[in-house]
Design an enzyme around this catalytic site. Structure first.
Site, PDB file in Angstrom:
ATOM      1  CE1 TYR A 247       0.666   0.489   4.584  1.00 35.86           C
ATOM      2  CE2 TYR A 247       0.264  -1.856   4.274  1.00 35.86           C
ATOM      3  CZ  TYR A 247       0.741  -0.807   5.045  1.00 35.86           C
ATOM      4  OH  TYR A 247       1.283  -1.065   6.273  1.00 35.86           O
ATOM      5  CG  HIS A 297       5.314   2.013   2.075  1.00 36.16           C
ATOM      6  ND1 HIS A 297       3.951   1.854   2.149  1.00 36.16           N
ATOM      7  CD2 HIS A 297       5.727   2.339   3.319  1.00 36.16           C
ATOM      8  CE1 HIS A 297       3.556   2.076   3.389  1.00 36.16           C
ATOM      9  NE2 HIS A 297       4.610   2.367   4.120  1.00 36.16           N
TER      10      HIS A 297
END
Ligand code: C5P
Length: 319
Positions: A247, A297
């Site tokens: 995400y 990430h």
């Protein structure tokens, strides 16, 4: 004689005009530096900046996407909920509607004063990168209408490099800090517990742990709290990072928030160190590359998106 007096009057008027231009305050009046010189374009120039996107930009940017959770019933679609509930651990018997409902009994409903994306405003998104140290960007950052900071960002001792104003502070429970008066707390929720934590931290303080110990209470203005929508996070994951990483990072999320809320976006404090660590300007590196290797990430993809946005004139990227 008359001619001399007229010249003096004209000169005095010119001087007044120059002084007014140099010393006018940032438009939200939140800053302690009302004398900060405007380093930005005129409002008219800012407001025309977002017209005519490239095919690349138009394929990603969705004008209709609202960044905030509003508390209205059924605002999250089933695919958003399904994706979001798995971000940090498997979902177990979650009553999401009830959690959101409680949150908006503790917080006041969203008003147009708290959120108005139609205004012409300039925004500085300040990431926490170590490259900010020694940058001297402080005054430039403070000259924006909105100054967005995040997580454990420090100001004291770093004013010359990072400025002193904050209008929005992005955080999640594990990165939460107390805020000054008038600052918007912007919650980036990665799991239902994050929503429960806000409700708790502004009321009973019953929530003490997520996956680590968290602050029971938070000092912040409850009338200024903004909750990012899980739908906005999924939009960034789908349209922008395109499923690279699990995400988007807090910083990249704040940058996208600014792209949707501001007519001119300046970006400061983004970029890993030479070993690929997400280092901070206020401390010696603790991460030893771990953050990049986890792939929670994707630092490389986010950074190349920032560079592309800058190349297309969508943001001003101060490296
Ligand atoms: O480390 P932290 O998550 O608090 O940093 C805030 C944001 O700043 C990150 O989410 C990331 O987007 C950005 N950052 C960066 N380069 C660094 C450190 C942080 O781009 N060296």
């Amino acid at each position: 004689m008359l001619c001399q007096r007229r010249t003096r009057v004209v000169l005095a008027l010119c001087l007044l005009l120059v002084l007014w231009q140099c010393f006018r305050a940032p438009t939200d009046g939140l800053g302690p530096f009302p004398w900060a010189p405007s380093l930005l374009n005129t409002p008219a120039a800012r407001c025309t900046a977002s017209a005519n996107g490239s095919a690349w930009f138009n394929a990603r940017y969705n004008t209709a996407m609202g960044p905030l959770l509003t508390g209205t019933a059924h605002e999250l679609s089933a695919d958003v909920v399904q994706w979001w509930l798995t971000l940090q651990g498997p979902p177990r018997g979650i009553q999401l509607e009830a959690i959101i409902q409680r949150l908006f009994t503790v917080l006041p409903p969203l008003t147009s004063g708290m959120w108005d994306s139609s205004r012409c405003r300039t925004c500085a998104v300040v990431g926490n990168s170590g490259w900010l140290r020694g940058s001297g960007h402080g005054l430039r950052i403070d000259a924006h209408d909105w100054v967005l900071r995040m997580n454990r960002a420090k100001i004291a001792g770093f004013e010359r490099d990072v400025g002193v104003r904050t209008t929005h502070h992005f955080m999640y429970p594990e990165s939460a800090v107390n805020l000054g008066p008038g600052v918007h707390l912007v919650l980036v929720p990665f799991k239902p517990l994050d929503l429960q934590w806000v409700a708790s931290a502004f009321s009973t303080g019953e929530l003490t742990h997520t996956y680590v110990r968290v602050n029971r209470f938070i000092k912040a203005d409850r009338n200024k709290v903004l909750i990012l929508s899980p739908a906005f996070l999924k939009y960034i994951h789908d349209n922008w990072t395109q499923h690279h990483g699990r995400y988007p990072s807090t910083g990249f999320t704040a940058l996208l928030f600014a792209l949707h809320a501001c007519q001119q976006v300046s970006v400061f404090g983004f970029g890993a160190d030479r070993e690929g660590n997400w280092h901070h300007y206020w401390e010696k590196n603790r991460w030893s590359g771990a953050f990049r290797r986890t792939r929670v990430h994707d630092a490389d993809v986010e950074f190349s998106l920032i560079e592309r946005l800058a190349a297309e004139g969508r943001i001003l990227f101060h490296k």
